[in-house]
Design an enzyme around this catalytic site. Structure first.
Site, PDB file in Angstrom:
ATOM      1  N   HIS A  60       0.854  -1.171   0.000  1.00 55.13           N
ATOM      2  CA  HIS A  60       0.000   0.000   0.000  1.00 55.13           C
ATOM      3  C   HIS A  60       0.901   1.235   0.000  1.00 55.13           C
ATOM      4  CE1 HIS A  60      -4.060  -1.810   1.514  1.00 55.13           C
ATOM      5  NE2 HIS A  60      -3.493  -2.530   0.572  1.00 55.13           N
ATOM      6  N   GLU A  62       1.128   3.686   2.059  1.00 54.18           N
ATOM      7  CA  GLU A  62       1.709   4.000   3.367  1.00 54.18           C
ATOM      8  C   GLU A  62       2.806   3.010   3.732  1.00 54.18           C
ATOM      9  OE1 GLU A  62      -1.433   3.582   2.542  1.00 54.18           O
ATOM     10  OE2 GLU A  62      -2.746   5.046   3.524  1.00 54.18           O
ATOM     11  N   SER A  85      -7.751   8.412   3.002  1.00 50.99           N
ATOM     12  CA  SER A  85      -7.880   7.888   4.362  1.00 50.99           C
ATOM     13  C   SER A  85      -7.330   6.462   4.425  1.00 50.99           C
ATOM     14  CB  SER A  85      -9.357   7.899   4.763  1.00 50.99           C
ATOM     15  OG  SER A  85      -9.529   7.307   6.032  1.00 50.99           O
ATOM     16  N   CYS A  87      -6.522   2.591   5.086  1.00 52.45           N
ATOM     17  CA  CYS A  87      -7.257   1.356   5.391  1.00 52.45           C
ATOM     18  C   CYS A  87      -6.848   0.863   6.782  1.00 52.45           C
ATOM     19  CB  CYS A  87      -6.940   0.307   4.327  1.00 52.45           C
ATOM     20  SG  CYS A  87      -5.277  -0.391   4.480  1.00 52.45           S
ATOM     21  N   CYS A  90      -3.095  -0.037   7.126  1.00 53.94           N
ATOM     22  CA  CYS A  90      -2.187   1.105   7.221  1.00 53.94           C
ATOM     23  C   CYS A  90      -2.453   1.935   8.476  1.00 53.94           C
ATOM     24  CB  CYS A  90      -2.290   1.959   5.964  1.00 53.94           C
ATOM     25  SG  CYS A  90      -1.729   1.039   4.507  1.00 53.94           S
TER      26      CYS A  90
HETATM   27 ZN    ZN Z   1      -3.620   0.600   3.268  1.00 56.02          ZN
END
Ligand code: ZN
Length: 155
Positions: A60, A62, A85, A87, A90
């Site tokens: 991801h 992040e 935003s 998940c 993360c």
């Molecule tokens: Zn994520």
């Protein structure tokens, strides 16, 4: 809302994340970007969602930014800036490592764990950036199956 000087800083950081997201989109990937910012405003790491590019669902934006930053002695005073935003995965990363602040581009197209992080002491700033929202909304419209795959939603 953040003080004007902070807002400018946060927007500059968001632009780094947005640049990553645009690169991801151009690569045929999911347009989410992030950066980990150090205590003094330096970029420690940056990255983008690479589910498609690497065939790896754990990359991801992040986590990519976090890993690009390498080993850090601690995360107090650091900021994770992300176009969307985060998940749960993360959000868990932010909480696990005690990243002090989360700056979110937008939470209109997907509301992840930012409220949960705020409840647990992370400073959370949602910029509600229209460009980030438009990029994500366009992507979700164009590639709904890929998006549902990424967020783990069954169809
Ligand atoms: Zn994520």
């Amino acid at each position: 809302m953040p003080a004007p000087a902070d807002a400018d800083r946060f927007r500059r950081w968001l632009e780094i994340a947005a640049e990553e997201a645009r690169t991801g989109l151009a690569e045929g990937g999911i347009p989410i970007g992030a950066a980990l910012i150090g205590r003094d405003g330096e970029v420690l790491g940056r990255g983008r969602n690479r589910r498609v590019q690497d065939g790896d669902p754990s990359v991801h934006a992040e986590t990519a930014a976090f890993r690009a930053a390498g080993r850090q002695r601690g995360y107090t005073g650091t900021t994770m800036v992300t176009t969307l935003s985060p998940c749960w995965y993360c959000s868990g990363l932010v909480r696990q490592f005690g990243i002090s602040r989360l700056v979110v581009g937008e939470a209109r197209t997907f509301a992840g764990g930012h409220d949960w992080l705020a409840e647990h002491g992370t400073e959370v700033v949602v910029l509600d950036d229209p460009d980030c929202a438009a990029m994500m909304a366009g992507f979700i419209r164009a590639r709904p199956r890929l998006w549902h795959e990424d967020i783990g939603a069954e169809e």
